[in-house]
Scaffold this motif. Structure first.
Motif: not given
Lengths: 100, 348, 162
Positions: B127-128, B153, B134, B130-131
């Motif tokens: 999940x981290x 994202x 983005x 995605x940063x």
């Protein structure tokens, strides 16, 4: 390992920083982020107490808090988007139509 | 205590070396396999059968000119590839490569650390991730990267959900989130009346839907064909990494391959029995054989990934999102329902 | 082992200062992510491993992604310092400092550093799940309804036309 007083001290410093940001910043999203910071400081206090008392209820409280924070963030950001569409501005100085 | 620290450092060194080499030679493998699917040779000249091509590519990336557009947001532009790279390699901290061996009377596990919540750790790192995409898209301050970054994202967030749901069936069966426990639960053979002991007790035989849902969601998570619209060359120039060149682009590239390897490792651990396989030979071979079986299974998955890249066309973006929310999510939920019914009925 | 707590406490405080002091919202958001991850490590050190990972997945991995995407969508620029709230600044900061000093003093006075620390309970997913589904099953169901309401509310509010 780490005394409860230190955990609570850290929690309070983060909380006060959150309050400071909440009062002094003008951007709506940043204010919202400072609210999240305050909530996380409180979560940390709960985990500290859970550790001190040897129970898991504090951790469960943090679990529920995370879920509620997610719901609150979703609705709050939707409100901010709707607000931006109406006012074209993200500064709370421009959102004072109820003043005077 | 120092024994633990020393062995952990040595393990980290090994894992880093192993993963970096695999990433480099995965690029070679990909080019060769896709080339042969497309009836051509692929890298052939640099070293025998192009085996030194990754080395040449590495040298090229170092010496290439680093072009940076003027209007980028510098700190975030720099942060994004390093974040992608770091997160891609972080998930190897909980992957067990084999069993254990004895060193000076103490047991050393072939795993950097065995967290009680190992599987959740992998999800956290995903999940981290995605940063990085983005932020890369946004900081490049240009149309194509922004579109690519936002699309990617949104895609990754949607498929993360299906990924987690597909895996819950395995967790229900194994009763633990620790990766080592899940693999150990799969040891032995099925013994139903009749087929005594030739079918290994792998989770793929009890969770076929879960496996298919997991693998599909994982391909979407790693932004590979058929789900790679956010970085498709013919659609968005380069997607989120358009404005990156030389070393920073190489980091995104390596992060993508490392993510592929992580996903393949998790698929073998959860569904195909990890390091379990025929065991024979002297004790030192008994330690190395599980690692060999693990690597062989991961290699099969990586080959399958590359095979799909050479064979399938790309999904359109709305088809992609519709598939993630309207097909994979209900399938995952159905899988959980069925698995929990069966598990409760068996325990009753 | 305890030194790790203080290192990550320092990281959390510096990042929180960054959240409050940065003018660009994106940098504040990224600093908040650092704070959340540092707090997750603190949870690990306080024997709350399941909650630590949940914190990273939910807070840092989902809520903050929402924040970052909204900031990108609304193209939030550098904040212009406001000319209005002089009173807030000159009165507020000393009061906040006094509040913090008072609370820290209360903690230091009433919670001695050598309080007996009981045995750490099993805090893996099995233990937390057992407590969740036995004693706290009603709040659990209520939060699921809450999330449903929140999703509906967010969709309605962010629609361009109803």
């Amino acid at each position: 390992m780490v005394p409860l007083s230190h955990v609570l001290a850290l929690s309070m410093i983060l909380f006060v920083l959150g309050i400071a940001g909440f009062i002094f910043r003008r951007n709506v999203i940043t204010i919202f982020m400072c609210i999240e910071l305050m909530l996380n400081a409180v979560n940390l206090a709960f985990i500290g107490f859970a550790r001190q008392l040897g129970q898991l209820d504090g951790q469960l409280y943090v679990f529920f808090r995370s879920v509620v924070a997610a719901a609150e963030a979703a609705v709050g950001l939707a409100i901010i988007i709707a607000l931006y569409r109406n006012r074209e501005s993200l500064s709370i100085d421009d959102l004072d139509s109820m003043r005077n | 205590m120092t024994f633990l620290v020393l062995t952990t450092l040595v393990k980290i060194g090994f894992v880093l070396f192993f993963v970096l080499t695999t990433v480099a030679y995965l690029s070679w493998l990909e080019r060769k396999v896709i080339a042969h699917i497309q009836s051509r040779w692929g890298p052939y000249r640099v070293g025998p059968h192009g085996l030194l091509q990754p080395v040449a590519d590495g040298i090229k990336f170092f010496f290439k000119e680093d072009i940076v557009p003027l209007e980028v947001d510098w700190p975030i532009y720099l942060l994004a590839p390093f974040l992608a790279f770091a997160l891609a390699f972080l998930s190897f901290a909980v992957i067990p490569f084999g069993t254990s061996f004895q060193l000076r009377g103490r047991t050393v596990f072939l795993q950097i650390t065995d967290l009680d919540v190992g599987l959740l750790f992998i999800f956290a790192v995903t999940s981290l991730g995605v940063y990085s995409i983005a932020l890369a898209g946004w900081s490049s301050n240009s149309k194509y990267p922004l579109f690519g970054g936002l699309r990617s994202s949104a895609q990754m967030i949607s498929y993360e959900l299906s990924l987690a749901l597909a895996v819950i069936g395995v967790i229900l069966i194994s009763g633990s989130l620790s990766l080592r426990d899940i693999v150990v639960h799969q040891s032995g053979f099925w013994q139903p009346a009749g087929l005594s002991g030739f079918l290994p007790r792998w989770n793929i035989f009890v969770q076929p839907i879960g496996f298919l849902a997991y693998f599909t969601a994982a391909i979407a998570e790693t932004n590979r064909i058929p789900f790679d619209l956010p970085e498709g060359e013919t659609e968005l120039v380069g997607g989120f990494h358009t404005e990156y060149s030389s070393l920073k682009f190489a980091m995104f590239f390596m992060a993508e391959y490392a993510n592929m390897i992580t996903v393949s490792c998790i698929a073998t651990l959860l569904f195909f029995g990890g390091w379990l396989g025929p065991m024979f030979g002297p004790p030192w071979l008994q330690v190395l054989l599980p690692v060999f079986w693990f690597c062989a299974k991961v290699f099969c998955f990586l080959f399958f990934y590359i095979w799909m890249r050479g064979t399938l066309p790309r999904f359109r973006y709305d088809q992609l999102m519709a598939f993630g929310w309207k097909v994979l999510l209900p399938v995952g939920l159905l899988n959980i329902l069925l698995t929990s019914l069966v598990v409760t009925w068996r325990n009753a | 082992m305890a030194i790790l707590f203080y290192i990550f406490a320092a990281v959390a405080i510096i990042a929180a200062l960054n959240v409050v002091l940065q003018r660009t919202p994106v940098y504040s958001a990224l600093s908040l992510i650092v704070v959340l991850c540092a707090i997750a490590v603190e949870y690990l050190l306080l024997n709350a491993e399941f909650i630590a990972v949940i914190q990273v997945i939910v807070y840092a991995g989902a809520i903050m992604v929402l924040f970052v995407l909204v900031i990108m969508l609304l193209n939030a620029r550098r904040e212009v310092p406001s000319s209005r709230s002089r009173v807030a600044r000159w009165l507020g900061l000393p009061l906040l400092a006094a509040f913090l000093a008072e609370m820290l003093f209360a903690v230091w006075r009433y919670l001695p550093a050598n309080m007996a620390l009981p045995e750490a309970p099993a805090s893996g997913p099995a233990a937390v799940g057992g407590l969740l589904f036995r004693n706290y099953v009603l709040p659990f169901e209520l939060t699921s309804i809450l999330i449903l309401v929140a999703v509906l509310g967010a969709v309605v509010l962010a629609k361009k036309q109803l």
